[in-house]
Design a protein around this motif. Structure first.
Motif, PDB file in Angstrom:
ATOM      1  N   PRO A  74      -2.975  14.089  -7.344  1.00  0.00           N
ATOM      2  CA  PRO A  74      -3.887  14.130  -6.191  1.00  0.00           C
ATOM      3  C   PRO A  74      -5.067  13.169  -6.316  1.00  0.00           C
ATOM      4  N   VAL A  75      -5.492  12.893  -7.543  1.00  0.00           N
ATOM      5  CA  VAL A  75      -6.628  11.987  -7.757  1.00  0.00           C
ATOM      6  C   VAL A  75      -6.286  10.585  -7.258  1.00  0.00           C
ATOM      7  N   LEU A  76      -5.066  10.142  -7.501  1.00  0.00           N
ATOM      8  CA  LEU A  76      -4.656   8.806  -7.070  1.00  0.00           C
ATOM      9  C   LEU A  76      -4.576   8.725  -5.548  1.00  0.00           C
ATOM     10  N   ARG A  77      -4.094   9.798  -4.905  1.00  0.00           N
ATOM     11  CA  ARG A  77      -4.049   9.808  -3.435  1.00  0.00           C
ATOM     12  C   ARG A  77      -5.466   9.837  -2.866  1.00  0.00           C
ATOM     13  N   MET A  78      -6.379  10.526  -3.557  1.00  0.00           N
ATOM     14  CA  MET A  78      -7.773  10.576  -3.115  1.00  0.00           C
ATOM     15  C   MET A  78      -8.400   9.177  -3.153  1.00  0.00           C
ATOM     16  N   ILE A  79      -8.048   8.394  -4.186  1.00  0.00           N
ATOM     17  CA  ILE A  79      -8.573   7.030  -4.297  1.00  0.00           C
ATOM     18  C   ILE A  79      -8.181   6.210  -3.071  1.00  0.00           C
ATOM     19  N   LEU A  80      -6.927   6.376  -2.615  1.00  0.00           N
ATOM     20  CA  LEU A  80      -6.462   5.629  -1.440  1.00  0.00           C
ATOM     21  C   LEU A  80      -7.209   6.063  -0.179  1.00  0.00           C
ATOM     22  N   ASN A  81      -7.427   7.369  -0.035  1.00  0.00           N
ATOM     23  CA  ASN A  81      -8.036   7.887   1.192  1.00  0.00           C
ATOM     24  C   ASN A  81      -9.536   7.641   1.274  1.00  0.00           C
ATOM     25  N   GLN A  82     -10.169   7.229   0.176  1.00  0.00           N
ATOM     26  CA  GLN A  82     -11.604   6.964   0.199  1.00  0.00           C
ATOM     27  C   GLN A  82     -11.968   5.910   1.242  1.00  0.00           C
ATOM     28  N   THR A  83     -11.136   4.898   1.367  1.00  0.00           N
ATOM     29  CA  THR A  83     -11.411   3.833   2.334  1.00  0.00           C
ATOM     30  C   THR A  83     -11.475   4.379   3.752  1.00  0.00           C
TER      31      THR A  83
END
Length: 162
Positions: A74-83
């Motif tokens: 989930p942390v990696l998906r969160m990184i993508l959604n930050q933008t």
């Protein structure tokens, strides 16, 4: 040969009579291809991501797989959604990305970098928000190389008294 002394008042008169200089700042135009997509390249460590965005339902595809399959943590998906969170554009763009090199963490950072740049190419008005969040800056930290006479980059071999 009498030289005339200039005072500050004389200089103030000169600057007041000069015409004001207008800076011509041309509005930045979006960079969109014939299919209505914006493209950008993102980099992080040894990972390189090619990212295309187009208006859509918010579907994210990475190397032909869904984002849940490719980035299981989930942390990696969160990184993508930050933008999208910073620009308040969640669910408005479809993302297609191809990533090579590095590990999953570096690849997630590369996709975020490419996504931010592609979003800026699509909507140049989003640049200040993306810049303030630091998403347009390439994270240049890479693994330091191993030196000779060392166990790793800096670690020495274990000391033995005898």
């Amino acid at each position: 040969m009498a030289e005339e002394k200039k005072t500050l008042e004389d200089l103030a008169d000169v600057t007041a009579t000069a015409a004001p200089v207008e800076e011509a700042v041309a509005p930045v135009e979006p960079k969109i291809d014939a299919q209505g997509r914006a493209y950008a390249t993102g980099r992080r460590k040894n990972a390189i991501a090619r990212v295309w965005i187009k208006p859509g339902s918010g579907k994210i595809t990475i190397n032909g797989r869904t984002v849940e399959d490719y980035f299981a943590r989930p942390v990696l998906r969160m990184i993508l959604n930050q933008t999208f969170e910073v620009t308040e554009r969640e669910g408005q763009f479809d993302v297609i990305a191809t990533v090579t090199g590095g590990g999953l963490s570096g690849q997630a950072g590369a996709v975020r970098h490419g996504l931010s740049r592609a979003l800026q190419n699509y909507e140049p008005a989003l640049r200040p928000a993306l810049k303030k969040a630091g998403f347009l800056t390439r994270d240049s930290r890479v693994v330091e190389r191993k030196k000779y006479g060392k166990a790793k980059a800096r670690r020495s071999f274990q000391f033995s008294k005898r």
